[in-house]
Structures are given as C-alpha cells and as structure tokens.
Design a protein around this motif. Structure first.
Motif, mmCIF file in Angstrom:
data_model
loop_
_atom_site.group_PDB
_atom_site.id
_atom_site.type_symbol
_atom_site.label_atom_id
_atom_site.label_comp_id
_atom_site.label_asym_id
_atom_site.label_seq_id
_atom_site.Cartn_x
_atom_site.Cartn_y
_atom_site.Cartn_z
ATOM 1 N N GLU A 9 0.822 -1.212 0.000
ATOM 2 C CA GLU A 9 0.000 0.000 0.000
ATOM 3 C C GLU A 9 0.856 1.263 0.000
ATOM 4 N N SER A 10 2.021 1.208 0.648
ATOM 5 C CA SER A 10 2.897 2.387 0.731
ATOM 6 C C SER A 10 3.771 2.569 -0.500
ATOM 7 N N GLY A 11 3.797 1.570 -1.398
ATOM 8 C CA GLY A 11 4.622 1.669 -2.594
ATOM 9 C C GLY A 11 6.025 1.122 -2.426
ATOM 10 N N VAL A 12 6.360 0.655 -1.230
ATOM 11 C CA VAL A 12 7.695 0.111 -0.988
ATOM 12 C C VAL A 12 7.938 -1.134 -1.836
ATOM 13 N N TYR A 13 6.931 -1.994 -1.931
ATOM 14 C CA TYR A 13 7.078 -3.230 -2.706
ATOM 15 C C TYR A 13 7.466 -2.945 -4.145
ATOM 16 N N ASP A 14 6.814 -1.980 -4.772
ATOM 17 C CA ASP A 14 7.104 -1.672 -6.173
ATOM 18 C C ASP A 14 8.556 -1.245 -6.373
ATOM 19 N N LYS A 15 9.137 -0.599 -5.368
ATOM 20 C CA LYS A 15 10.537 -0.178 -5.455
ATOM 21 C C LYS A 15 11.486 -1.342 -5.181
ATOM 22 N N TYR A 16 11.177 -2.115 -4.145
ATOM 23 C CA TYR A 16 12.090 -3.181 -3.736
ATOM 24 C C TYR A 16 12.121 -4.347 -4.720
ATOM 25 N N LYS A 17 10.993 -4.616 -5.388
ATOM 26 C CA LYS A 17 10.972 -5.750 -6.313
ATOM 27 C C LYS A 17 11.876 -5.513 -7.520
ATOM 28 N N MET A 18 12.296 -4.260 -7.722
ATOM 29 C CA MET A 18 13.242 -3.968 -8.793
ATOM 30 C C MET A 18 14.671 -4.311 -8.381
ATOM 31 N N ILE A 19 14.893 -4.484 -7.081
ATOM 32 C CA ILE A 19 16.222 -4.813 -6.581
ATOM 33 C C ILE A 19 16.447 -6.322 -6.594
ATOM 34 N N ALA A 20 15.448 -7.070 -6.125
ATOM 35 C CA ALA A 20 15.561 -8.523 -5.993
ATOM 36 C C ALA A 20 14.162 -9.112 -5.898
ATOM 37 N N PRO A 21 14.010 -10.426 -6.124
ATOM 38 C CA PRO A 21 12.709 -11.057 -5.907
ATOM 39 C C PRO A 21 12.197 -10.722 -4.509
ATOM 40 N N THR A 22 10.918 -10.335 -4.423
ATOM 41 C CA THR A 22 10.370 -9.839 -3.157
ATOM 42 C C THR A 22 9.084 -10.566 -2.809
ATOM 43 N N TYR A 23 9.075 -11.186 -1.625
ATOM 44 C CA TYR A 23 7.911 -11.915 -1.126
ATOM 45 C C TYR A 23 7.247 -11.061 -0.057
ATOM 46 N N VAL A 24 5.904 -10.938 -0.124
ATOM 47 C CA VAL A 24 5.164 -10.122 0.832
ATOM 48 C C VAL A 24 4.148 -10.982 1.584
ATOM 49 N N PHE A 25 4.214 -10.932 2.926
ATOM 50 C CA PHE A 25 3.192 -11.553 3.777
ATOM 51 C C PHE A 25 2.018 -10.590 3.944
ATOM 52 N N LYS A 26 0.833 -11.145 4.184
ATOM 53 C CA LYS A 26 -0.284 -10.293 4.603
ATOM 54 C C LYS A 26 0.032 -9.715 5.983
ATOM 55 N N GLN A 27 0.368 -10.585 6.908
ATOM 56 C CA GLN A 27 0.797 -10.192 8.250
ATOM 57 C C GLN A 27 1.494 -11.400 8.866
ATOM 58 N N ALA A 28 2.818 -11.397 8.812
ATOM 59 C CA ALA A 28 3.586 -12.568 9.232
ATOM 60 C C ALA A 28 3.365 -12.913 10.696
ATOM 61 N N ASN A 29 3.160 -11.897 11.544
ATOM 62 C CA ASN A 29 3.010 -12.146 12.974
ATOM 63 C C ASN A 29 1.627 -12.678 13.345
ATOM 64 N N ALA A 30 0.694 -12.651 12.415
ATOM 65 C CA ALA A 30 -0.656 -13.127 12.717
ATOM 66 C C ALA A 30 -0.697 -14.641 12.855
ATOM 67 N N ASP A 31 0.197 -15.353 12.170
ATOM 68 C CA ASP A 31 0.276 -16.815 12.253
ATOM 69 C C ASP A 31 1.741 -17.180 12.184
ATOM 70 N N LEU A 32 2.384 -17.188 13.350
ATOM 71 C CA LEU A 32 3.830 -17.391 13.406
ATOM 72 C C LEU A 32 4.230 -18.757 12.866
ATOM 73 N N GLU A 33 3.473 -19.782 13.197
ATOM 74 C CA GLU A 33 3.810 -21.122 12.725
ATOM 75 C C GLU A 33 3.828 -21.180 11.206
ATOM 76 N N SER A 34 2.824 -20.580 10.577
ATOM 77 C CA SER A 34 2.765 -20.561 9.122
ATOM 78 C C SER A 34 3.904 -19.750 8.517
ATOM 79 N N SER A 35 4.192 -18.589 9.095
ATOM 80 C CA SER A 35 5.225 -17.731 8.516
ATOM 81 C C SER A 35 6.610 -18.359 8.646
ATOM 82 N N VAL A 36 6.870 -19.071 9.745
ATOM 83 C CA VAL A 36 8.155 -19.763 9.890
ATOM 84 C C VAL A 36 8.300 -20.831 8.810
ATOM 85 N N ARG A 37 7.231 -21.554 8.552
ATOM 86 C CA ARG A 37 7.278 -22.590 7.514
ATOM 87 C C ARG A 37 7.477 -21.975 6.128
ATOM 88 N N ILE A 38 6.828 -20.851 5.877
ATOM 89 C CA ILE A 38 6.959 -20.208 4.570
ATOM 90 C C ILE A 38 8.381 -19.709 4.363
#
Length: 333
Positions: free
Chosen positions: A149-178
């Motif tokens: 939403e802030s536009g950071v992703y659009d800038k960073y994805k030009m540097i390297a492959p960029t993966y975005v979580f919806k909210q990593a801390n909302a489900d710690l077990e899932s985010s650790v596995r991902i």
C-alpha cells in the motif's frame, strides 16, 4: 542483473557506486555470522536433514500471500527480511542487513547478529531503494501488506525477488514454515517449531499452579504515552494463547490508551510494564508514582513487574521463548 540495471536508471551514479561498494564490504561479516548460526543448526539437525531430492529446484516460481508472482532464479543466499530476523536466526540464517529502529536493531538477537550491519527505518519509514541495493540482496521478504500500500514493494521488487506476507506475525507457525520453504530450509523450520512447542508445553506445566484462572495485562511506555499491548501479537499473544493467562476485559476493549482515570478498572491479577528503549521514562514515572497505581491489588501484592528487553515487543520464536522465560523467572520462583 536486469532488475538491478533498471533500478540503477532511477539512481544517481554516485549513489550506485557508493552503495555497491558498501555491499561488498559487508559480505565477510555476514558470512561469518551465517557460519556461526549454521554450525549450531547443523549439529542439532545432524542425521535428519532433507535429502538433496527434497530441496527445491531452480529457477522456481511461486506466489506470495498477496498474490504477487515471485521468481527465484537460484537458492537465496543474501536475505533482507526486516522484522523477520528472529525467524532467520531460528533457521540458522544471518541476513545480509538487519532492521533498526533508527537508534538500534533488535537487541535480543545481537549475540547472533552483532557483526551484521543494520539499516534504519527512521520514523518507521523503510529506507530508500539505494540503501537496500547497497547490500545486494537476492531475496527480500516483507512482513506485512502495508509495504504494498505504501509503494515500498514496487521499489524493492526492482532490486531482488520480493515476497510479501499479509501479516507474518498473525500466524507465526505458518510464517516460519513459509520462510523455511523460501530459503530451502523446511527441515530446519520444523525443528525450530518443535523446539518452541516443547518450550511452551514445559512452561505451561510449570506455571499452571500460579496462573490458572488469573488475568494478565501489559502496559507499554514510549515517547507518545502509555498503551496496552493487545492479545493478538507479541508478548500479549504469548501470555494468553501460549501460557494460558485469561485476557483482561479492559485490555480487550477497543481503546489501547492507558490513563490514570481508567486504571482502577483494570481487571488484571498480573501486570507487566515495558519501557520502550527508555523512551517512556516520564510516563512510567507518572504511572508508578501515582496514588491510584499504588492502591491497586496487583501492585500491593507484588504482582506488578517491570520487564526489560525488546523481545516483549517483537514477534518470533526466539522472542516468545524469552518472554516465557521471563514470566517463569518472575512468577514461578
């Protein structure tokens, strides 16, 4: 090279040259830390690591939690994952650069990451692309959707492959596995999760006689005031969802602000106080020196504790285990 070249067109030649030079200078310290982390992980995982056939094959194409396509041309080695350093360390990985609030990084991780350079998110704002590019990451992981939403992703994805979580801390077990899957460390992720679960279960048994049927609240002080920590994330989640404290009705309400006027309504048998890096000294003094605070049952009975450390304000397996150890040390004496 194509993505970095396209980004370079947006930057001045001076910034680019300086950034790349800084990135080269950081490689040795990051590799040293990675070796230290991986040595301990390798020992614990010896004899049960994945076979080579279980490892991902490259190039690899996947989608992040926001539906963006992410292409990994090779196994990532240089990771930038601000606010997810806890998970990286749990997997035996050192980031190429670590998040900093502007004054300091996550202090509870510095035994493992003291040689890793930090990059400032001054005022909560992510650093500009050239600052990130200087460290030459080959994978960027962003911990919540706000970065899109802030536009950071659009800038960073030009540097390297960029993966975005919806909210990593909302489900710690899932985010650790991902994260484990992204880095080709799924076996390490499962071992880290199992270690955490065993830590939680042991603590619950030890603490059960002390906290059964009891409510807990956490108050945070910073330069803006006094606030309740909700039970969705961080140490609030640990106390209720992991250890079994009951939630306070006042804390569970809509307002997170703490006032001396509302304090008598705080239905908590245990109260934990966190001063965020010393920025809330004035507010902490106002609270703890007030007559209303001194008259509270939890305070008079010695069940109000000041806790130190930014692990109470962080999400991750390591942070959560440190919170659990703090609670055991305070309550199960």
């Amino acid at each position: 090279m194509t993505k970095k070249t396209s980004l370079a067109l947006m930057l001045t030649t001076t910034m680019l040259v300086a950034g790349l030079a800084a990135g080269c200078g950081n490689n040795e310290s990051r590799e040293t830390v990675t070796q230290k982390l991986e040595s301990s992980t390798t020992k614990s995982a010896e004899g049960s690591a994945k076979s080579s056939s279980d490892k991902p094959t490259y190039p690899r194409v996947l989608k992040d939690e926001m539906g963006n396509e992410v292409t990994l041309p090779a196994e990532p080695a240089k990771i930038f994952a601000p606010n997810l350093e806890d998970t990286l360390v749990a997997l035996g990985v050192a980031p190429v650069v670590q998040w900093s609030s502007g004054s300091r990084p996550k202090m509870y991780l510095q035994a493992q990451l003291k040689d890793v350079p930090s990059i400032a998110f001054t005022g909560g704002l992510p650093p500009e692309p050239e600052g990130v590019m200087a460290h030459e990451p080959d994978l960027i992981i962003l911990h919540n959707a706000n970065h899109i939403e802030s536009g950071v992703y659009d800038k960073y994805k030009m540097i390297a492959p960029t993966y975005v979580f919806k909210q990593a801390n909302a489900d710690l077990e899932s985010s650790v596995r991902i994260v484990g899957d992204l880095l080709g460390k799924s076996a390490e992720a499962e071992k880290a999760l199992q270690k955490y679960k065993e830590h939680v279960e042991a603590a619950k048994k030890e603490l059960a006689p002390h906290i059964q049927g009891k409510k807990a609240a956490i108050i945070r002080f910073n330069g803006r005031g006094m606030f309740f920590i909700k039970y969705d994330f961080f140490s609030g989640y640990v106390l209720t969802n992991e250890l079994g404290f009951l939630p306070s009705q006042l804390v569970s309400g809509g307002d997170i602000h703490v006032s001396l006027e509302s304090l008598p309504n705080l239905d908590a048998d245990y109260i934990f106080l966190i001063n965020d890096a010393g920025t809330g000294d004035a507010f902490e003094k106002d609270l703890t020196e007030s007559p209303v605070w001194k008259s509270m049952e939890a305070v008079k009975d010695g069940r109000a504790f000041k806790v130190e450390g930014d692990h109470w304000l962080s999400g991750g397996l390591i942070a959560h285990m440190k919170v659990i150890d703090d609670v055991k040390g305070l309550i199960a004496k």
